[in-house]
Design a protein around this motif. Sequence first.
Motif, PDB file in Angstrom:
ATOM      1  N   ARG A   1      -0.030   9.849  -4.650  1.00  0.00           N
ATOM      2  CA  ARG A   1       0.429  10.109  -5.241  1.00  0.00           C
ATOM      3  C   ARG A   1       0.605   9.713  -7.094  1.00  0.00           C
ATOM      4  O   ARG A   1       1.195   9.797  -8.000  1.00  0.00           O
ATOM      5  N   TRP A   2      -0.236   8.418  -7.146  1.00  0.00           N
ATOM      6  CA  TRP A   2      -0.374   8.059  -7.437  1.00  0.00           C
ATOM      7  C   TRP A   2      -1.149   8.854  -9.400  1.00  0.00           C
ATOM      8  O   TRP A   2      -0.507   8.894 -10.723  1.00  0.00           O
TER       9      TRP A   2
ATOM     10  N   ASP B   1       1.448  -1.362  -6.597  1.00  0.00           N
ATOM     11  CA  ASP B   1       3.132  -0.187  -6.968  1.00  0.00           C
ATOM     12  C   ASP B   1       3.408  -0.312  -5.787  1.00  0.00           C
ATOM     13  O   ASP B   1       2.129   0.789  -5.348  1.00  0.00           O
ATOM     14  N   THR B   2       3.794  -0.801  -5.142  1.00  0.00           N
ATOM     15  CA  THR B   2       4.506   0.140  -4.141  1.00  0.00           C
ATOM     16  C   THR B   2       5.020   1.498  -4.495  1.00  0.00           C
ATOM     17  O   THR B   2       5.862   1.711  -3.013  1.00  0.00           O
ATOM     18  N   ARG B   3       5.949   2.209  -5.662  1.00  0.00           N
ATOM     19  CA  ARG B   3       6.638   2.980  -5.268  1.00  0.00           C
ATOM     20  C   ARG B   3       4.651   4.347  -5.452  1.00  0.00           C
ATOM     21  O   ARG B   3       5.045   5.408  -4.563  1.00  0.00           O
ATOM     22  N   HIS B   4       3.671   3.715  -4.856  1.00  0.00           N
ATOM     23  CA  HIS B   4       3.051   4.902  -4.098  1.00  0.00           C
ATOM     24  C   HIS B   4       2.492   4.945  -2.810  1.00  0.00           C
ATOM     25  O   HIS B   4       1.993   5.471  -2.074  1.00  0.00           O
ATOM     26  N   TRP B   5       3.032   3.655  -2.321  1.00  0.00           N
ATOM     27  CA  TRP B   5       2.722   3.532  -1.357  1.00  0.00           C
ATOM     28  C   TRP B   5       3.909   3.323   0.232  1.00  0.00           C
ATOM     29  O   TRP B   5       4.996   3.214  -0.259  1.00  0.00           O
TER      30      TRP B   5
ATOM     31  N   HIS C   1       1.940   0.235   2.644  1.00  0.00           N
ATOM     32  CA  HIS C   1       1.690  -0.894   1.736  1.00  0.00           C
ATOM     33  C   HIS C   1       1.592  -2.230   2.980  1.00  0.00           C
ATOM     34  O   HIS C   1       0.845  -2.812   1.918  1.00  0.00           O
TER      35      HIS C   1
END
Length: 420
Positions: free
Chosen positions: A300-301, A240-244, A249
């Motif tokens: 972040r997650w 999940d790139t939203r967290h990286w 990433h």
Amino acid sequence: MNVAPKPLPRSAAMDLFTSTRARSQALAAPLCPEDMMLQSMEDASPVKWHLAHTTWFFEEFILKPRVRNYASPDDRFAFLFNSYYTQAGPRHARDRRGLVSRPDGEAVRDYRAHVEDSLASLMSAARDDSDDIAALVELGCHHEMQHQELLVTDLLHGLSFNPLLPAYKDPEPLPVTSEVPLTFTRHDGGLVEIGHDGQGFAYDCEGPRHKVWLDPFDIADRPVTNRDWIEFMEDGGYGDTRHWLMEGHAVATREGWEHPLYWWRQDDEWWTYTLRGPQPVALDAPVVHVSYYEADAFARWAGRRLPTEAEHEVAFRTAPIGGNLMGEAGAIGALRPLPGKGVWGDVWEWTASDFAPYPGFRPPEGALGEYNGKFMVNQRVLRGGSCATPKKQMRTTYRTFFYPHQRWQMLGLRLAGDAA
């Protein structure tokens, strides 16, 4: 280096020297000559090199400048066993240390004994400059303690490539434990002082002591566990790139990271390679062998963040030094993270802080000024020590540092957040 305003008495410095040197020998004792030659990557070094380099340090910075007509067992050792001290002369390529089959292990043991005897003679004869020599002996011992941690983590990495997955220590199972609830403690922040206060030994990068403003924050009472990490993995956290961070990433994709280093799936259960050989992942032990990029993504997650090093120091500065750290010679310790709520030991904890000089930092003159200052770029600070960190080395101000992509050390994390 920042050494104590009142150096250790000569006798205490020699006691520290004796115990530190004995611990290195105890760590190497279970190994065969082939084990001691392993170098699995450029970041790691063979056990034999660690034993020789820490000996060279005492020889180069204490014996050669202070003992008239000092004779090394072999003048070529200065080239073979220098690490990165450019002012101390040329050195062998770092990525080829594992190719130095000679001098053999016996010659390295003789080298250690020669330097130990020479240093003991110097200390017994020293008079006017005994405080200065004792301070350098103390520094050399802390340097060797750092290499003791590297010795076991480099060895773990090297042995992990053996398809037999051999055990360095007896493969004792971890006790069955219950999940430790994740709780947080609030701190008011304000104008605080961090950094070493000059009492006792510290590395140069731990000072000068200085003021920092902290907004109110909270910080977890335990590190992130393997149970927590599996939940992150099962929720698609690695993909999940939203967290990286973008760079993180990219590294994770290039390296194929889908779990912490040394993990694999077997019979619907997660297993990991340890210094005790292959073992099921202990769900309630702190997660270990994760990079800064992974730690940041997890935070972040989880809707949190990593603490700054100042927050970490302020939160735990009154916590007594103890916990799951490397012990003394003959009782080395668990050498693996254990379940619980401690702050010292188990795993080094990534922080959000760059490894940078504190205000007013000035490296010492000469080759010893290269110890930390030259590494203050592109690395992150970690706090708290690990199961491979000698207890005698730990201080609440101790900062270690690694590059964000590195995983082979005992690296984990603790969550923090902004408090209302």
